[in-house]
Design an enzyme around this catalytic site. Structure first.
Site, PDB file in Angstrom:
ATOM      1  N   SER A 144       0.856  -1.186   0.000  1.00 51.00           N
ATOM      2  CA  SER A 144       0.000   0.000   0.000  1.00 51.00           C
ATOM      3  C   SER A 144       0.887   1.229   0.000  1.00 51.00           C
ATOM      4  CB  SER A 144      -0.876  -0.003   1.250  1.00 51.00           C
ATOM      5  OG  SER A 144      -1.416   1.291   1.478  1.00 51.00           O
ATOM      6  N   TYR A 154      -2.432  -1.346   9.965  1.00 51.15           N
ATOM      7  CA  TYR A 154      -2.585  -1.755   8.567  1.00 51.15           C
ATOM      8  C   TYR A 154      -1.336  -1.391   7.774  1.00 51.15           C
ATOM      9  CZ  TYR A 154      -4.220  -1.834   3.746  1.00 51.15           C
ATOM     10  OH  TYR A 154      -4.328  -2.084   2.399  1.00 51.15           O
TER      11      TYR A 154
END
Lengths: 251, 218
Positions: A144, A154
């Protein structure tokens, strides 16, 4: 077509970017194994590809289980005889809770490690023996843009995915297996729209991207096709940012 | 005599390893009172106990000594046990220590956190490297969260020979810019800077201390 006769597994393929990956791989001629923790949804998506004249199966997989990722690899070889590619796309993302790190419950951290990090490792380990035997293969791990400036559990695990990519590229490179990483930015999926309001998304795109554009899942999938294809035959151990210039443009 | 870290209270984890021991020594030499915690301790309890003993905390240096690590494994072959152990020892432990110590720093109006990692985080060639890379992620994440309360968070990534605690053997990197192997005390001056008043406006950074073994132009 760039992927004629290739056999590629996509985890998390029942929705979002994973589904776009599966559709793009099919468009380029690959046989696709759509793996997802929502097995029925994966089978339904596979059915659409078959109905369109392609080759696909759907399998249920919990990527945090070594037994299940091994079964996913076996099902692929049983159906199509080989494994040319694995796209480690599945992760906890939709609806995850935005704790601060100071308040992050230890169990929740461990859950992200088990799925977003160890799940990627288990996927790679499941396909590695077959790829080594073939002397060829491609693994693409999905990270990401958030990993460049980690904020929470995350993005910390997505940074770990970049590390796994380097390590696996090292250990599998001599055996002919390429390992790369895709790092999407703000991408227009149901999960992303669940995390941010339309106003927040517009602000992120206007203020944080060079192209002033939210990526569509298909934009990300087109780069995946290149990474899986022989056009990228000399590319390994790389983090490819697919993010409208989000990382290139620190706020 | 006034010293830079007089009356400062410091906790150093992984202090059984040479890197963290050298960091603890330099903090003490600068005037700080240091509580040393060994690798593998139950960190939440140990950190709470150290804060109680010290009567507060201004500085946290985290480390997990590689000396007691299991063998490095190729990632495509590593078993679940050693993989999970590496994540626990090198990543979750740091997360736990910072989580335990940060509220006390926030409440007292500031603090300094320095995470000591090794060059293994750079290559990620094995399970320990990936785990230490997670620490770099925590470094940035906690730096953002805690900066408003005057707490800085940085990482010092130390060159390879120190990672195995062997300072006598030949330098494994003959291409190092500074033509000698490192010792455990080489990073200490940087740790002292980051832990002291001069570190007030330095946060969220990963500094590589390896004699120019790996250099970056940007």
């Amino acid at each position: 077509m760039l992927l004629q006769d290739k056999v590629v597994i996509v985890t998390g393929a029942a929705q979002g970017i994973g589904r776009a990956h599966a559709e793009a791989l099919h468009r380029e001629g690959a046989a696709v194994v759509l793996a997802d923790i929502q097995g029925e949804a994966a089978e339904a998506e596979a059915g659409k590809i078959v109905a369109a004249g392609g080759k696909a199966i759907g399998v249920r997989v919990d990527i945090s289980s070594a037994a299940e990722t091994a079964a996913m690899a076996r099902a692929t070889v049983d159906a199509f005889g080989r494994i040319d590619g694995l796209v480690n796309n599945a992760a906890i993302y939709a609806g995850y809770v935005h704790h601060t790190l100071v308040d992050l419950p230890p169990d929740y951290w461990q859950r992200f490690v088990d799925v977003n990090l160890t799940g990627v490792l288990l996927g790679a380990q499941a396909v590695a023996p077959q790829m080594i035997e073939q002397g060829s293969g491609v693994i693409v791990n999905q990270s990401s843009a958030g990993a460049d400036q980690p904020r929470n559990q995350y993005s910390v695990t997505k940074l770990g995915v970049q590390g796994l990519t380097l390590g696996l590229a090292r250990s599998l490179g001599p055996q002919g297996v390429r390992v790369n990483c895709l790092a999407p930015g703000v991408t227009d999926t149901e999960a992303t729209r669940g995390h941010y309001s339309a106003e927040q998304l517009t602000a992120m795109v206007e203020q944080r991207t060079l192209l002033r554009k939210m990526a569509q899942p298909e934009d990300v999938a087109d780069v995946l096709v290149w990474l899986v294809s022989d056009l990228a035959r000399i590319v390994t151990g790389q983090i490819v940012h697919v993010d409208s210039g989000y990382v290139a443009h620190p706020a | 005599m006034s010293k830079e870290l007089n009356e400062k209270k410091a906790i150093v984890t992984g202090a059984d390893g040479p890197l963290a021991a050298a960091a603890a020594d330099v903090l003490e030499a600068a005037g700080a009172t240091v509580e040393r915690i060994d690798t593998g301790a139950a960190l939440a309890e140990a950190c709470r106990g150290a804060i109680e003993t010290l009567g507060g905390v201004d500085i946290l240096v985290t480390h997990s000594s590689p000396a007691t690590d299991g063998p490095a494994a190729e990632l495509h072959e590593i078993a679940a046990g050693p993989w999970n152990e590496a994540i626990d020892r090198h990543a979750t432990s740091v997360f736990t220590a910072i989580q335990t110590v940060a509220p006390a720093m926030q409440a007292s109006g500031g603090g300094r956190i320095v995470n000591l990692t090794t060059a293994r985080a750079h290559s990620c060639a094995d399970q320990h490297g990936v785990a230490e890379l997670l620490v770099h992620g925590f470094t940035v994440g906690f730096a953002r969260e805690l900066g408003g309360d005057g707490v800085t968070v940085n990482a010092v990534e130390v060159g390879a020979i120190l990672a195995i605690g062997d300072e006598r053997g030949p330098d494994p990197y003959p291409n190092r810019a500074v033509a000698r192997a490192g010792t455990a005390t080489d990073p200490a001056a940087l740790v002292e800077l980051l832990a002291g008043p001069g570190g007030e406006w330095i946060s969220g950074q990963v500094f590589t201390v390896d004699g120019g073994g790996w250099m970056r132009p940007d």
